[in-house]
Design a protein around this motif. Structure first.
Motif, mmCIF file in Angstrom:
data_model
loop_
_atom_site.group_PDB
_atom_site.id
_atom_site.type_symbol
_atom_site.label_atom_id
_atom_site.label_comp_id
_atom_site.label_asym_id
_atom_site.label_seq_id
_atom_site.Cartn_x
_atom_site.Cartn_y
_atom_site.Cartn_z
ATOM 1 N N LYS A 52 0.836 -1.200 0.000
ATOM 2 C CA LYS A 52 0.000 0.000 0.000
ATOM 3 C C LYS A 52 0.872 1.253 0.000
ATOM 4 C CE LYS A 52 -4.072 -1.827 -0.097
ATOM 5 N NZ LYS A 52 -4.909 -1.649 -1.312
ATOM 6 N N GLY A 53 0.456 2.226 -0.785
ATOM 7 C CA GLY A 53 1.192 3.473 -0.897
ATOM 8 C C GLY A 53 2.250 3.459 -1.973
ATOM 9 N N ALA A 54 2.512 2.282 -2.563
ATOM 10 C CA ALA A 54 3.588 2.153 -3.539
ATOM 11 C C ALA A 54 3.179 2.677 -4.913
ATOM 12 C CB ALA A 54 4.032 0.701 -3.661
ATOM 13 N N ARG A 55 4.155 3.244 -5.593
ATOM 14 C CA ARG A 55 4.028 3.633 -7.003
ATOM 15 C C ARG A 55 4.955 2.712 -7.790
ATOM 16 N NH1 ARG A 55 4.499 9.699 -9.470
ATOM 17 N NH2 ARG A 55 2.536 9.797 -8.329
ATOM 18 N N VAL A 56 4.387 1.981 -8.753
ATOM 19 C CA VAL A 56 5.102 0.917 -9.441
ATOM 20 C C VAL A 56 5.104 1.167 -10.942
ATOM 21 C CG1 VAL A 56 5.221 -1.577 -9.844
ATOM 22 C CG2 VAL A 56 4.382 -0.710 -7.656
ATOM 23 N N LEU A 57 6.225 0.850 -11.571
ATOM 24 C CA LEU A 57 6.334 0.887 -13.033
ATOM 25 C C LEU A 57 6.504 -0.533 -13.549
ATOM 26 C CD1 LEU A 57 6.771 2.364 -15.787
ATOM 27 C CD2 LEU A 57 9.218 2.350 -15.236
ATOM 28 N N GLU A 58 5.739 -0.861 -14.587
ATOM 29 C CA GLU A 58 5.929 -2.112 -15.307
ATOM 30 C C GLU A 58 6.364 -1.795 -16.728
ATOM 31 O OE1 GLU A 58 3.444 -6.132 -16.517
ATOM 32 O OE2 GLU A 58 2.478 -4.180 -16.685
ATOM 33 N N VAL A 59 7.406 -2.453 -17.187
ATOM 34 C CA VAL A 59 7.878 -2.325 -18.566
ATOM 35 C C VAL A 59 7.460 -3.582 -19.312
ATOM 36 C CG1 VAL A 59 9.888 -2.166 -20.075
ATOM 37 C CG2 VAL A 59 9.805 -0.831 -17.954
ATOM 38 N N GLY A 60 6.539 -3.427 -20.244
ATOM 39 C CA GLY A 60 6.014 -4.557 -21.002
ATOM 40 C C GLY A 60 4.645 -4.973 -20.505
ATOM 41 N N THR A 61 3.610 -4.220 -20.867
ATOM 42 C CA THR A 61 2.255 -4.497 -20.385
ATOM 43 C C THR A 61 1.749 -5.846 -20.866
ATOM 44 O OG1 THR A 61 1.854 -2.120 -20.691
ATOM 45 C CG2 THR A 61 -0.038 -3.482 -20.105
ATOM 46 N N GLY A 62 2.049 -6.169 -22.134
ATOM 47 C CA GLY A 62 1.577 -7.438 -22.692
ATOM 48 C C GLY A 62 0.073 -7.563 -22.617
#
Length: 225
Positions: free
Chosen positions: A87-97
């Motif tokens: 909770k509270g995290a900001r996350v980046l994903e590379v490659g949504t697929g």
């Protein structure tokens, strides 16, 4: 119990079996309950084509078109675990697929940003995630090698395609104390799932976790142009 619920329970058991088999490599005897719950809540059958629905909860990768795959559930679970998203995290994903890993992250984090370089996949994933009610997800078409500078810094970054070198922009966009999880290596050759940590002083340490096989990261920089 519905058939999909039964299939999902079987998938989770297969994941737990893989966790037990790899515990010496990963250093984990079990996954966090929050990660298991996130996987239970995400309907994996919504992220595969109709002709693969019967295999949606198999513990293996499945094709999603354009030479891409939806990752093996165990690997999705392990990468999520390694990222330590909460909770509270900001996350980046590379490659949504297909959007599956993105949905799992969205069950845990406050904000998830995901970049996809294949236009058709980016469009389909955005539509799918919206229809499933994920309001804490933002997706865009673009080259994930560059990350998402406008939304940085990130508490965690997950890369779902193999790259021979860790993209410097992703390290720059990681918060002190943050974690970057990615498959490192050449396509069609040996790859290692790697956990990178950035400490409070901005210093980097990396840990090899276990061998994996991912499709390659594409884009101008990934090709070495």
């Amino acid at each position: 119990m519905s058939s999909k619920t039964h299939e999902a329970d079987s998938m989770l058991q297969a994941i737990n079996d893989d966790v037990a088999l790899t515990r010496r490599q990963t250093g984990r005897d079990a996954l966090a309950p929050a990660v298991i719950d996130a996987l239970r809540r995400v309907p994996r059958h919504a992220f595969v084509d109709d002709d693969l629905k019967d295999h949606a909860y198999d513990n293996r990768p499945l094709p999603i078109g354009r030479g891409q795959t939806i990752s093996q559930p165990f690997i999705v679970a392990l990468m999520t675990e390694l990222a330590e998203v909460g909770k509270g995290a900001r996350v980046l994903e590379v490659g949504t697929g297909s959007g599956y890993q993105c949905a799992v992250l969205a069950e845990l984090a406050d904000e998830v940003y995901s970049v996809e370089i294949v236009p058709e996949l980016a469009e389909n994933a955005a539509r799918r995630l919206k229809s499933l009610g994920y309001r804490n997800v933002s997706t865009k078409f673009g080259d994930g090698y560059e990350g998402w500078p406008d939304k940085a810094p990130f508490d965690a970054i997950i890369v779902t395609a193999a790259t021979p070198l860790i993209p410097p922009p992703l390290i720059e966009q990681l918060k002190p104390g943050g974690r970057l999880v990615l498959p490192l290596g050449q396509p069609h050759f040996s790859q290692e799932l790697v956990l990178l940590r950035k400490n409070a002083h901005g210093e980097i340490e990396t840990h090899n976790i276990l061998p994996v096989a991912f499709v390659p990261l594409t884009g101008q920089h990934a090709r070495g142009d």
